[in-house]
Design an enzyme around this catalytic site. Structure first.
Site, PDB file in Angstrom:
ATOM      1  N   ASP A   1      -2.376 -10.849  -2.066  1.00 56.13           N
ATOM      2  CA  ASP A   1      -2.933 -10.314  -0.824  1.00 56.13           C
ATOM      3  C   ASP A   1      -4.426 -10.050  -1.029  1.00 56.13           C
ATOM      4  O   ASP A   1      -4.869  -9.791  -2.146  1.00 56.13           O
ATOM      5  CB  ASP A   1      -2.199  -9.006  -0.482  1.00 56.13           C
ATOM      6  CG  ASP A   1      -2.545  -8.463   0.888  1.00 56.13           C
ATOM      7  OD1 ASP A   1      -1.780  -8.725   1.831  1.00 56.13           O
ATOM      8  OD2 ASP A   1      -3.580  -7.772   1.020  1.00 56.13           O
TER       9      ASP A   1
ATOM     10  N   HIS B   1       0.815  -1.227   0.000  1.00 61.62           N
ATOM     11  CA  HIS B   1       0.000   0.000   0.000  1.00 61.62           C
ATOM     12  C   HIS B   1       0.846   1.274   0.000  1.00 61.62           C
ATOM     13  O   HIS B   1       0.310   2.367  -0.217  1.00 61.62           O
ATOM     14  CB  HIS B   1      -0.936   0.038   1.205  1.00 61.62           C
ATOM     15  CG  HIS B   1      -1.965  -1.049   1.222  1.00 61.62           C
ATOM     16  ND1 HIS B   1      -2.825  -1.258   0.169  1.00 61.62           N
ATOM     17  CD2 HIS B   1      -2.265  -1.999   2.146  1.00 61.62           C
ATOM     18  CE1 HIS B   1      -3.615  -2.294   0.454  1.00 61.62           C
ATOM     19  NE2 HIS B   1      -3.291  -2.765   1.633  1.00 61.62           N
TER      20      HIS B   1
ATOM     21  N   ASP C   1      -4.027 -12.859   3.890  1.00 61.32           N
ATOM     22  CA  ASP C   1      -5.313 -12.397   4.414  1.00 61.32           C
ATOM     23  C   ASP C   1      -6.489 -12.789   3.521  1.00 61.32           C
ATOM     24  O   ASP C   1      -7.639 -12.474   3.841  1.00 61.32           O
ATOM     25  CB  ASP C   1      -5.321 -10.881   4.694  1.00 61.32           C
ATOM     26  CG  ASP C   1      -4.575 -10.052   3.671  1.00 61.32           C
ATOM     27  OD1 ASP C   1      -4.140 -10.615   2.644  1.00 61.32           O
ATOM     28  OD2 ASP C   1      -4.421  -8.836   3.891  1.00 61.32           O
TER      29      ASP C   1
ATOM     30  N   HIS D   1      -6.002  -7.501  -0.321  1.00 65.03           N
ATOM     31  CA  HIS D   1      -6.215  -6.106  -0.710  1.00 65.03           C
ATOM     32  C   HIS D   1      -5.482  -5.777  -2.009  1.00 65.03           C
ATOM     33  O   HIS D   1      -4.465  -6.406  -2.330  1.00 65.03           O
ATOM     34  CB  HIS D   1      -5.695  -5.175   0.385  1.00 65.03           C
ATOM     35  CG  HIS D   1      -6.316  -5.402   1.738  1.00 65.03           C
ATOM     36  ND1 HIS D   1      -5.740  -6.212   2.685  1.00 65.03           N
ATOM     37  CD2 HIS D   1      -7.467  -4.929   2.261  1.00 65.03           C
ATOM     38  CE1 HIS D   1      -6.514  -6.221   3.767  1.00 65.03           C
ATOM     39  NE2 HIS D   1      -7.567  -5.451   3.534  1.00 65.03           N
TER      40      HIS D   1
END
Ligand SMILES: [Zn+2]
Length: 341
Positions: free
Chosen positions: A163, A127, A250, A165
């Site tokens: 991931d 991120h 995740d 995200h």
């Protein structure tokens, strides 16, 4: 026999910690490391020392102001760089070590000294944008390693981001760079908000950002269908010389933040698929993942694949209807750029 799989792990990664309960805590990394030791997997790998990323390596991705801002946190007990992203006194050090360790591990794989590797690092990276920390991430480890590989004359790098995200920082680093193909599977719409199917890259790099943006509820069958029908055909045409994986766990079943349901076997099967690319030159870097049992089991399963263990073939069955639709829409968005699709 000399170990052919490299592992980066350093206890200084545990010194990055929040002064309050936070899902991205040092126990995550300890849980993974303890499992790899308990199953005898760590001993079968070669430890690669973490080292500070140089300022020059960081500046290949980040602005000078951002690097200074992260470094300045070392003077304070705690700081909050965005609503989700904390630092402690040793966080800047951990962040430099994470990025530098991944660069060195990648270098060992590129030189042929190692076949592949896994960087067990924190803080995570995908991120982090050029000019700011975001979403638990300080420096973008995978982007820094990809840029270091590019400077070492690697022409084509594939980044696979599984991931939960979307890796907004990685996408924005490379969305105009035709030498780096970014492929992400992620829950959508969801944090951080980017990663729509229509985001395909810009300019000379159109087609080199591939987003599998799908709702919660996807498991092994859906992820593997996306890999087999979208990632592998595009990646074979792109013909990468190196594969870096933003390896978040995740998307595992039971995660605290995510709504996906990948099994450890699903992570192993995805690892097997990406290992067929780039002559097997494959480097995984830990990103998210917040259920301690799930991330430890998934890390062990992926490490076994890196070590060359054969897995019993298991058919996950057909993907669900929603996944089929998302895969179809992604293929439609990318046919103009990839004639083999
Ligand atoms: Zn994540």
């Amino acid at each position: 026999m000399t170990a052919r799989t490299g592992l980066v792990y350093d206890e200084r990664f545990l010194l990055h910690r929040a002064p309050y309960d936070h899902p991205e805590h040092p126990g995550r990394l300890s849980a993974i490391w303890n499992r790899l030791e308990a199953e005898g997997l760590a001993a079968r790998c070669r430890r690669i020392a973490a080292r500070d990323a140089t300022r020059e390596e960081l500046l290949a991705v980040h602005t000078s102001d951002h690097v200074d801002r992260v470094e300045a946190t070392a003077r304070r007990e705690y700081a909050q760089l965005d609503p989700d992203t904390y630092t402690s006194r040793r966080s800047a050090e951990a962040a430099r070590l994470a990025a530098g360790g991944l660069v060195d591990l990648t270098g060992e794989v590129l030189s042929g000294a190692l076949s592949n590797g896994f960087a067990l690092v924190r803080p995570p990276g995908h991120h982090a944008e050029a000019d700011r920390a975001m979403g638990f991430c300080l420096f973008n480890n995978v982007a820094v390693a990809a840029q270091a590989a590019r400077r070492a004359q690697v022409e084509r790098v594939l980044i696979v981001d599984w991931d939960l995200h979307h890796g907004n920082g990685t996408q924005s680093t490379f969305e105009e760079d035709p030498h780096v193909l970014y492929f992400s599977t992620h829950q959508y719409p969801f944090y951080p908000g980017t990663g729509a199917i229509a985001e395909v890259g810009r300019g000379a790099a159109r087609g080199r950002t591939v987003n599998i943006a799908w709702p919660a509820g996807m498991g092994d069958a859906e992820y593997l269908a996306a890999f087999d029908r979208v990632l592998l055909p595009i990646a074979r045409s792109f013909d990468p010389q190196l594969v870096l994986v933003s390896c978040g766990f995740d998307a595992a079943a039971g995660d605290l933040l995510g709504g996906m349901r990948l099994s450890p076997d699903g992570y192993a099967a995805m690892t097997e698929r990406v290992a067929t690319l780039a002559g097997g030159r494959l480097v995984l870097a830990l990103e998210g993942g917040y259920d301690l049992d799930a991330i430890a089991a998934a890390a062990a399963a992926t490490t076994r694949v890196l070590l060359g263990e054969k897995r019993a073939a298991r058919d996950p069955g057909p993907p669900n209807v929603v996944a089929n639709r998302v895969i179809r829409e992604t293929l439609d968005a990318h046919r103009p750029f990839w004639p083999d699709l």
